[in-house]
Design a protein around this motif. Structure first.
Motif, short mmCIF file in Angstrom:
data_model
loop_
_atom_site.label_atom_id
_atom_site.label_comp_id
_atom_site.label_asym_id
_atom_site.label_seq_id
_atom_site.Cartn_x
_atom_site.Cartn_y
_atom_site.Cartn_z
N PHE A 168 0.71 -1.16 -0.21
CA PHE A 168 0.07 -0.03 0.03
C PHE A 168 0.65 1.35 0.14
O PHE A 168 0.16 2.47 -0.55
CB PHE A 168 -1.07 0.11 1.25
CG PHE A 168 -1.96 -1.32 1.18
CD1 PHE A 168 -2.75 -1.31 -0.04
CD2 PHE A 168 -1.95 -2.08 2.24
CE1 PHE A 168 -3.78 -2.40 0.25
CE2 PHE A 168 -2.66 -3.15 2.28
CZ PHE A 168 -3.70 -3.30 1.23
N GLY A 169 2.23 1.42 0.56
CA GLY A 169 2.98 2.52 0.46
C GLY A 169 3.25 2.90 -0.90
O GLY A 169 3.22 4.03 -0.98
N VAL A 170 3.45 1.84 -1.82
CA VAL A 170 3.77 2.47 -3.01
C VAL A 170 2.52 3.15 -3.69
O VAL A 170 2.75 3.99 -4.69
CB VAL A 170 4.14 1.34 -3.95
CG1 VAL A 170 3.01 0.43 -4.48
CG2 VAL A 170 4.85 1.72 -5.36
N MET A 171 1.19 3.03 -3.44
CA MET A 171 0.07 3.64 -3.78
C MET A 171 0.07 5.30 -3.46
O MET A 171 -0.62 6.00 -3.79
CB MET A 171 -1.03 2.96 -3.58
CG MET A 171 -1.02 1.56 -3.89
SD MET A 171 -2.60 0.64 -3.13
CE MET A 171 -3.85 1.73 -3.36
N ALA A 172 0.80 5.55 -2.37
CA ALA A 172 0.70 6.86 -1.48
C ALA A 172 0.92 8.01 -2.20
O ALA A 172 0.46 8.92 -2.58
CB ALA A 172 1.55 6.86 -0.14
N PRO A 173 2.02 7.90 -3.26
CA PRO A 173 2.16 9.36 -4.07
C PRO A 173 1.24 9.51 -5.09
O PRO A 173 0.56 10.72 -5.30
CB PRO A 173 3.61 9.06 -4.70
CG PRO A 173 4.24 8.05 -3.74
CD PRO A 173 3.30 7.05 -3.17
N ARG A 174 0.78 8.45 -5.73
CA ARG A 174 -0.33 8.44 -6.51
C ARG A 174 -1.51 9.17 -5.74
O ARG A 174 -2.51 10.06 -6.71
CB ARG A 174 -0.67 7.09 -7.43
CG ARG A 174 -1.85 7.36 -8.53
CD ARG A 174 -1.81 5.87 -9.17
NE ARG A 174 -0.49 5.48 -9.62
CZ ARG A 174 -0.48 4.19 -10.35
NH1 ARG A 174 -1.40 3.30 -10.33
NH2 ARG A 174 0.71 3.83 -10.68
N LEU A 175 -2.13 8.55 -4.77
CA LEU A 175 -3.09 8.90 -4.17
C LEU A 175 -2.89 10.44 -3.68
O LEU A 175 -4.16 11.27 -4.05
CB LEU A 175 -3.47 8.09 -3.01
CG LEU A 175 -3.87 6.73 -3.02
CD1 LEU A 175 -3.76 5.75 -1.79
CD2 LEU A 175 -5.21 6.60 -3.70
N ALA A 176 -1.69 10.67 -3.43
CA ALA A 176 -1.59 11.91 -2.92
C ALA A 176 -2.02 13.06 -4.23
O ALA A 176 -2.42 14.23 -3.91
CB ALA A 176 -0.40 12.31 -2.19
N ARG A 177 -1.32 12.82 -5.18
CA ARG A 177 -1.46 13.45 -6.43
C ARG A 177 -2.98 13.54 -6.95
O ARG A 177 -3.19 14.82 -7.21
CB ARG A 177 -0.74 13.11 -7.57
CG ARG A 177 0.93 13.03 -7.47
CD ARG A 177 1.43 12.91 -8.95
NE ARG A 177 1.30 11.30 -9.22
CZ ARG A 177 2.18 10.32 -9.06
NH1 ARG A 177 3.09 10.53 -8.20
NH2 ARG A 177 1.80 9.07 -9.19
#
Length: 469
Positions: A89-98
């Protein structure tokens, strides 16, 4: 402390990142100061909730195993779930933040932690317990990755002190859950379900400060640091007005600090540059491996150390306190180490000191686990402060906020993938060997490569320098 940070923020930057959601305009100084205090509070409360889901389980692992009928190998799988979830799930964080904004993602993360902690003791069965734990850990994972990004973006002049603050809060939450879970469980009737569920209340409180930072999309795309409004592209710290690209505050380029406007041609050239190829950076890989090995040590400690002491004849409540001692060492050191690290050109010496403390602690745990229990807990607590050091190096090894976001996601996701087998292997070795000799030898052996890659990750260079070669 918050008032001091708020006043310093008002003096040193115009806080371009905190704008009115309705108008997109920069608030008045008094509003900025209030918003900064609220943001600091949100960071602290979020950090406090990033580990109780794990250490509360470690304190009651024997009771949970008995209640759910787990073997040692299955319990090893349970202790490997945190790094697995952090990697996935950590790898998803930048995309979700954008897409939604970092504030909204952290707010949702705190809500996920609340829900997961509340329902996991009562769903029944190992599978349900694992699924609910994964929900809570998903919220922890995205918040883990975004904390360095938020600090870099909103507090660019105080990365060390702010990293120290939330690392200290993280250590405090970790230690509190380790020390208080068993006494609270006894106070509430002795049910392990109640003892685990009570930590959902703390997570629910952490949702509140982030609610004002949930961005309203209203048909306009709001990225992590990028807002499109009326056809104009507005960056965190960069506004376009009348076709000219203007910095709201301070722009860092090539290590030099520049104020004022950048030419439109230069802006277009920068926007046309390809995304940073983070996997081409040796420093990024060294930092990812260092992060993974320190995470391995941390999750083995949080998941298994109370059981090691209990098997050595230490009472359950005392074993929980020993884990708390290990975790509470991070409270003062997590504030000191990042500040010292940012003042050194290379962080290798800190890595070596922490590694030696870990080796001595493991040796004592092997030779005299009960007789020197407090000393070993203290030394392992010092060694576990590799975590705030790793977070600090994430902020130091990239020049820009975008670079920090990529490096944070890469280092943490890759690192947590590396750390997955550790707690599981400890459980398997413990069950098949019938003791703690082999697991402790494994822990000590992993400390050597951790020290080597930590020295490499601490060299004075940035990923941007290496990724373009």
């Amino acid at each position: 402390m918050m008032d001091g940070m708020a006043s310093e923020e008002t003096r040193t930057t115009t806080s371009p990142h905190i704008r009115s959601s309705a108008t997109g305009e920069t608030p008045e100084p008094s509003t900025r100061a209030w918003t900064t205090r609220l943001l600091v509070l949100g960071i602290v409360l979020a950090a406090v909730n990033l580990r109780p889901a794990i250490t509360s389980l470690g304190a009651l692992l024997e009771e949970v195993r008995d209640g759910l009928g787990m073997s040692g190998s299955v319990a090893g799988i349970l202790t490997s779930v945190p790094p697995l979830c952090f990697a996935v799930f950590g790898v998803m964080a930048p995309r979700l933040a954008r897409r939604f904004g970092p504030g909204a993602v952290v707010c949702a993360g705190m809500a996920a932690i609340t829900a997961g902690l509340l329902i996991r003791p009562y769903v029944g069965g190992t599978a349900g317990f694992l699924a609910a734990s994964a929900l809570a850990l998903m919220g922890i994972a995205v918040s883990n990755v975004l904390m360095p990004v938020i600090v870099k973006r909103w507090f660019p002049d105080r990365v060390g002190s702010m990293t120290g603050l939330y690392s200290m809060a993280l250590a405090l939450g970790t230690a509190t859950a380790a020390a208080a879970t068993v006494p609270v469980t006894d106070l509430l009737g002795g049910s392990w379900q109640t003892g685990l569920a009570v930590w959902a209340g703390l997570a629910a409180v952490a949702v509140l400060p982030w609610l004002p930072f949930v961005r309203q999309r209203d048909g306009a795309r709001q990225d992590d640091g990028v807002r499109q409004q009326g056809g104009a592209r507005q960056d965190d710290g960069v506004r376009q007005e009348g076709g000219a690209r203007q910095d709201d505050g301070v722009r860092q380029e090539g290590g030099a600090r520049q104020q004022g406007a950048a030419p439109a041609g230069q802006a277009s050239a920068r926007e046309a540059q390809p995304a940073l190829r983070i996997t081409r950076s040796r420093t990024a890989w060294a930092l990812a491996v260092f992060f993974g090995l320190q995470a391995t040590a941390a999750y083995i400690t949080m998941g298994w150390m109370p059981q090691i002491f209990r098997d050595a004849g230490v009472p359950a409540s005392t074993a929980g306190l020993l884990l708390a001692v290990t975790m509470v060492m991070g409270v003062p050191l997590a504030f000191v180490i990042p500040r010292v690290a940012t003042r050194l050109p290379q962080q290798g010496p800190i890595v070596l000191v922490l590694g030696v403390c870990g080796l001595v602690g493991y040796a004592g745990l092997y030779l005299a686990p009960a007789a020197g229990a407090w000393a070993w807990a203290l030394l392992l607590g010092i060694s576990n402060c590799s975590f705030p050091l790793a977070l600090t190096m994430v902020g130091m090894r990239a020049r820009s906020g975008a670079g920090v976001a990529q490096l944070s996601a890469f280092a943490q996701s890759t690192g947590y993938l590396i750390s997955i087998p550790g707690p599981l292997l400890v459980g398997v070795l413990y069950q098949h060997s019938g003791g703690w000799g082999l697991p402790i030898a494994l822990m000590a052996g992993l400390m050597i490569p951790q020290m080597v890659v930590g020295v490499l990750a601490g060299r004075d260079r940035t990923v941007e320098e290496e990724a373009v070669r």
